[in-house]
Enzyme design. Sequence first.
Site, mmCIF file in Angstrom:
data_model
loop_
_atom_site.group_PDB
_atom_site.id
_atom_site.type_symbol
_atom_site.label_atom_id
_atom_site.label_comp_id
_atom_site.label_asym_id
_atom_site.label_seq_id
_atom_site.Cartn_x
_atom_site.Cartn_y
_atom_site.Cartn_z
ATOM 1 N N PRO A 172 2.931 6.325 11.291
ATOM 2 C CG PRO A 172 3.046 5.376 9.180
ATOM 3 C CD PRO A 172 3.564 5.212 10.572
ATOM 4 C CE1 TYR A 222 2.815 -4.378 12.257
ATOM 5 C CE2 TYR A 222 2.112 -2.743 13.874
ATOM 6 C CZ TYR A 222 2.545 -3.058 12.603
ATOM 7 O OH TYR A 222 2.701 -2.064 11.677
ATOM 8 C CG LEU A 224 -1.670 1.164 1.683
ATOM 9 C CD1 LEU A 224 -2.679 1.577 0.623
ATOM 10 C CD2 LEU A 224 -2.388 0.865 3.007
#
Length: 318
Positions: A166, A139, A15
Amino acid sequence: MGDSKRILVTGGTGLVGRAIQYHVEREKPEGETWIFIGSKDGNLSDREQTREIFAKHQPTHVIHLAAMVGGLFHNMAHNLDFLRTNLLINDNVLHTSYERGVKKVVSCLSTCIFPDKTTYPIDETMVHNGPPNDTNFGYSYAKRLIDVQNRGYHEQYGLSYTSVIPCNVFGPYDNFNLEHAHVIPALMRKVHAAKLENKPNVQVLGTGKPLRQFIYSRDLAKLIIWTLREYPEVKPIILSVGEEDEVSIKDAAVAIKTAFSYEGDLVFDTSAADGQFKKTASNAKLRNYLPDFKFTPFSEAIRETVHWYNENYEHIRK
Ligand code: GDP
């Protein structure tokens, strides 16, 4: 040519990588050669393969986007895999960069790695303040260690390896596979299918009340390119729309429904997990560096992405 930069983008076909590619192809920057690699170019969780990739491309700079990523439900089911795979990828990319004399690395973190119990807005100084949300601890800890490792390379070797944080990203080339997808691509897929099949409603998971800041991948790409060229710090920088641009999952679902001109209803499955209620992040540090940066308005970015989805439906990741 001796002074030219060779910029290797890991995760270059995902992406964010595709959005960087979009700008670079238009800008054709002088003195920069951009190399975008994806999983078919080698497995970055393997040290030898990582070394081979670096030997082949000889980067002077690296934008490190490659990671095992997924939405809330994928994370909840595979925390150990997210931890281990990302620890390996990150150590391989950072240490091979060090071994080969790479001058600057910009790695990508995420606002979902911040402490679960926190005050708002969250800022860059708070990454390590407390445990992350239980749903994505694997994660999160792996990503937090990038910041720790960057500090190490700076203190021990004087290197300028940094990271960006982000907020939730969406845009063309997202992963629309429902098992792995984040909320925006998942809802795009579901609304599109419901429209094609004339279904009277679409199921939105959870209550629709959680709040998120969403950044358009093409805006984020511009900011990451700026980070590589200009951002002088080792410490991370949050790349997010402002706090005032936070929207609810319901708002996002309505924007998607509108962009597809879908006439059916949105039904909220309140038995499904909501995940973190919010993770409101401050973009004050970014604003300090780039006071005039203009973000694409959310509804416009959704419209562009839906347009892309309709045009590229045959080829999307689903
Ligand atoms: P997060 O921001 O890391 O939590 O990741 P997501 O992009 O997966 O967003 C999750 C939020 O969207 C949660 O509140 C979910 O309950 C909600 N949501 C609603 N429908 C969906 C869906 O179809 N897929 C996903 N992944 N999330 C959904």
